[in-house]
Every structure is written in structure tokens, then in C-alpha cells.
Write an enzyme that holds these catalytic residues in place. Structure first.
Site: not given
Length: 511
Positions: A228, A452, A480
Site C-alpha cells: 500500500s 482493491d 487490499h
């Protein structure tokens, strides 16, 4: 100016909610006994003024079964290294076989603790083959957790900031003023309680800290797995130190060229899409509190949010569950498909006037427990974003974004905007947004998941295209990030890259 709703903690730590919620946490049994590391620091190419930092000797102490911990001293200001120091906290799990060196892990955020991520859920962070072949290193970036940390509110003040229901009507000037004043109090507390570090809590400085960790750990090149926000940190490292970039995997990418306003817009659409996917699945379950078509269910959820916005639900501990906290609960569950049953429980309860399940999810998202707040992720998240993202003041762009969110994410839209908290941050931003090529860094793997919600797939496509030698791995699915989620195609490619240096010939599509 308004922008994205609380901006979102886009990190794999939130994606790991299913593990934490089900109680699957690795044991942590502290022991004692400092040890020194036989590996010599790598100081090649280091300037004389930075040599004391890169040549420091580390003293490790056991901090859990199979783990040891230490702190590394870093310059507060990398441009002026004589102007003070900070501490970077790290943990290490030694390779179970012959070590190929260190593998640094960042779970995202910005503001998530990599030290806790590795200590508490290493098998979620990395697969067994990597645990066998690498020294797994979790670290708290500057400003985070056990490192020299951003500090703002105490627990009671944080409760008020995150959970209090505004008295004014949503969207009114009075509502804007009420939230703006709360942001001002928060920013002032951060400045007063953080001992002068706020101007230096930036991704560029954190990337420089990573090179210091590489050096003191004795590695000639950095091997790195970033989730991320950690993809932006890793790409920034590769841009700054292309000759020291080893094997980098960036999972659930953040597009470095995307503005803060675009981030908020894209995430709103992403979470609406994930929410619709959840609803489609929910409607096949007899326990689902909704019925009819997906559109019917989304309309009913919108009505629930509006109802809780008008009349919040009592939590029982003095707090109230308003629409913003209910939306936080929804977002927390959407990070991973395994968490959807928790969302069903939360929405069923809210429809029955009960707040317990929803506030449980919101508390998890906010790192709140019965004893207070378990980390400073909210504070660190704000500090990084307010320094990394340039100020935006384009009313036309704001209006276009608002229209796009209203049309594309009608359920989420009413709860997605508010006063920009960075408008009142005590220091101007120093970061910029732009494509990162990392020329000369060699192949870098980028993983994108097709639905996502936090870091939409298009961002991974964009980062892979920007990098001079980016290779895109597409994971078809929900949730995610993509590595170590049960998709053997993804896992095999990542582990072959880290262990053998095998680079996919072309972009890889993992159905």
C-alpha cells in the site's frame, strides 16, 4: 477546501483485520539478553558527515520467540545531520536456512507499525519460503510507534476527535466550522507534543532512513516488500538510491503522480465498488439483513446511514455511533473479503439499533482498545500526508471531484468530504507528486488487485508503467493487496523473484 474523507489508512495492517479479529496473533514472549551483530555495516559510498550513522554498532535484545529488537540512530534532518537525532525501532527474525540478507517490510499507512506487523503476524506479512531464506526486518518509520513518534492527543481527546457526532447539520457552514476547529486543536496538539519532529516526517526522509537500515544491517543492496503506502516509500527509495536497490516488490501500489484530491476521488469509487461486491455476496446468504437487488440493498444501506446520522446509536461507554463512525466500520471490513461476515454482523446490529459490532470494527480501524489507543497511526498518518501532498486550491477541480463521487459512489458520497485537516497543519508541505521512474534500479515487481478498494488497480498499472523496469502482476479478486493471500500464481512469482532473482518475462495475470 474539502478533500477526501479522512484520507484512509491504506495499509496491509488493516487488510490483516481478519487475522486479528479471529485471534490469530503470533505469541510474543519477551526475554532478556543483549547481543551484538557479527555482520559489519556497509558504509560504501557514504559521505563523511553521515559515516557516524552508517557505522554505528547495533545491540540486539530478544523481544519474542525467534525475534530480536534494537534501535538505530538516524539524523532528524538528513540535509543537516548535525541538527539532532531520532531513533528508528526495528525487529528481526533470522532466516531459518542460510540467509540471503535482510528483507525489510513496510505494511503501509502511512503510519502503520512494521515492527508490530512482523512481531505479531509475520506469517501474514511474508510466506514461509521468504521466512526460511531472509532475515525478516520489521521497522517503525520515523514518527511511528516505537520510533521517535508523533504525539498529539491523549485517549479521551482522541475519542472526542474521532467519534464525537457534530452538533451542526452535515454540510452546513456551522458543520464545516465545527470540524475545522477540531482539526485546529488536533494540529496544535501534534505540534506541542511532538518535540519539533513534524517538519521532518516525510516519505523522502523515511526512504533515507531505510538506506541507513540497509547499511547498518550489513547489506549492500536493499531487499524490500512494501504494501500500500509502502509502495510509494519503496519507489521513492529506488528513485533516491537506484544503485542500492536490490529486489523490490510493491504490493497494492499508490500512484506517485496522483494528487491528494484524485486519491480521495478514486478511493471513494473504489470503496463503493467493493461495497457493491460485498452486497452481491451478502444477498446470497440468509443471514444478510438486506434483500432485493444490489441497488435495493445499497439504497437501504444509504437509508441506514442517514438514519444514524440523524439519530446516533448509543455505544454504552459514553460514545455514540454516528454515520461517520459507521462508515469507518464499513471501510475497515472492506479491506479484506474474509472480513465481510463482520460487516454483516455490524449492519444487522445497526439496523436493530445496536452499535456493538459496528463500533468494534471502527475501533479496530482506529487502533482503539479497552485500554486506550494501541498505536499512533492516526497521528503519523496525518503528519506524513500533510507534509507529502502539496496544497491544492482549485475550486473547479474540487467541484468536478465532488460531482464524480456523487455520481459514482452515491452511498459513500455524503460521508466522504469535510474540511481539509492539512489546511491547518503547522508546517507547509515539502513533498511533490510526480511519476517515479527509478532509472537504473533494475526490475521492480508491482502487484495490483482488480477490485482493491484502498489502492485501486489502476494505480498499480500506473506505477508499473512509470518505473523504468516495472513488471505488473495482476491478481484478480477482492480486497487490499495481493501477495500471500492464497493466490499461488502471485505468491510463486514473488518468491521466485526474492529467492532466485527470477523476473517475469512479461506482465503476469493471475486469475
Amino acid at each position: 477546501m474539502t478533500r477526501l474523507r479522512r484520507a484512509l489508512a491504506a495499509g496491509a495492517v488493516v487488510a490483516a483485520a481478519s487475522m486479528v479479529l479471529s485471534g490469530c496473533i503470533a505469541a510474543m514472549i519477551p526475554t532478556s539478553g543483549p547481543t551484538t551483530d557479527p555482520r559489519d555495516p556497509d558504509t560504501s559510498g557514504v559521505s563523511e558527515e553521515l559515516l557516524p550513522f552508517y557505522s554505528q554498532e547495533l545491540s540486539w535484545t530478544e523481544c519474542g520467540v525467534g525475534f530480536d529488537c534494537t534501535t538505530v540512530t538516524a539524523p532528524l534532518d538528513w540535509e543537516n545531520p548535525d541538527d539532532g537525532d531520532i531513533e528508528i525501532a526495528i525487529t528481526r527474525h533470522r532466516a531459518q536456512k542460510g540467509s540471503q540478507g535482510s528483507l525489510l517490510i513496510n505494511p503501509g499507512g502511512p503510519g502503520a507499525s512494521g515492527k508490530s506487523f512482523v512481531l505479531n503476524s509475520m506469517s501474514y506479512a511474508v510466506g514461509s519460503d521468504l521466512i526460511a531464506n531472509y532475515d525478516i526486518i520489521g521497522f517503525d518509520p520515523r514518527g511511528v510507534g516505537d520510533s521517535t513518534a508523533v504525539q498529539c492527543f491523549d485517549a479521551d481527546e482522541m475519542d472526542a476527535y474521532l467519534y464525537d457526532v457534530p452538533e451542526a447539520e452535515r454540510g452546513s457552514p456551522e458543520w464545516e466550522a465545527e470540524l475545522g476547529e477540531a482539526n485546529e486543536r488536533f494540529a496544535e496538539a501534534c505540534d506541542n507534543n511532538s518535540d519539533g519532529i513534524l517538519p521532518f516526517i516525510t516519505t523522502i526522509n523515511s526512504a533515507r532512513d531505510m538506506d541507513l537500515l540497509r547499511g547498518v544491517l550489513g547489506d549492500e543492496e536493499l531487499n524490500y516488500l512494501g504494501y500500500s503506502y509502502g509502495t510509494f516509500l519503496g519507489a521513492t527509495y529506488a528513485e533516491l538510491y537506484p544503485d542500492r536497490a536490490g529486489r523490490l516488490v510493491l504490493d497494492g501500489a499508490v500512484d506517485p503522480a496522483t494528487s491528494g484530491l484524485e486519491v480521495g476521488t478514486t478511493q471513494a469509487l473504489g470503496f463503493e465498488s467493493a461495497l457493491r461486491a460485498y452486497m452481491e455476496d451478502c444477498l446470497t446468504d440468509r443471514e444478510c439483513p438486506f434483500s432485493g437487488t444490489v441497488d435495493d440493498a445499497m439504497n437501504d444501506l444509504g437509508a441506514l446511514l442517514a438514519s444514524v446520522d440523524r439519530v446516533p446509536l448509543s455505544v454504552g461507554d459514553g460514545r455514540m455511533l454516528g454515520a461517520d463512525s459507521l462508515m469507518t466500520a464499513i471501510i475497515a471490513a472492506l479491506y479484506a473479503e474474509d472480513n465481510w461476515p463482520y460487516l454483516t454482523d455490524a449492519l444487522t446490529g445497526a439496523l436493530q439499533g445496536q452499535a456493538a459490532s459496528a463500533i468494534f470494527l471502527a475501533d479496530f480501524y482506529n487502533s482503539r482498545s479497552a485500554s486506550g489507543y494501541d498505536d499512533n497511526s492516526t497521528e503519523a498518518f496525518r503528519a506524513y500526508n500533510c507534509m507529502d501532498y502539496p496544497v491544492e486550491d482549485d475550486p473547479a477541480a474540487e467541484e468536478a471531484a465532488r460531482k464524480k463521487i456523487t455520481e459514482g459512489a452515491p452511498t459513500i458520497a455524503p460521508y466522504w468530504e469535510g474540511p481539509d485537516p492539512c489546511e491547518v497543519w503547522p508546517y507547509p508541505p515539502t513533498g511533490s507528486r510526480g511519476a517515479i521512474a527509478a532509472s537504473g534500479a533494475g526490475p521492480i515487481l508491482v502487484i495490483g488487485t482488480t477490485n482493491d478498494p484502498a489502492t485501486p488497480y489502476d494505480w498499480s498499472v500506473a506505477m508499473a508503467e512509470q518505473l523504468e523496469e516495472g513488471r505488473l502482476i495482476t491478481r484478480v479478486g477482492e480486497g487490499h493487496t495481493g501477495y500471500n493471500k492464497g493466490n499461488r500464481c502471485v505468491d510463486k512469482a514473488v518468491e521466485a523473484f526474492f529467492i532466485d532473482g527470477t523476473v517475469p518475462d512479461d506482465d503476469l495475470y493471475c486469475d
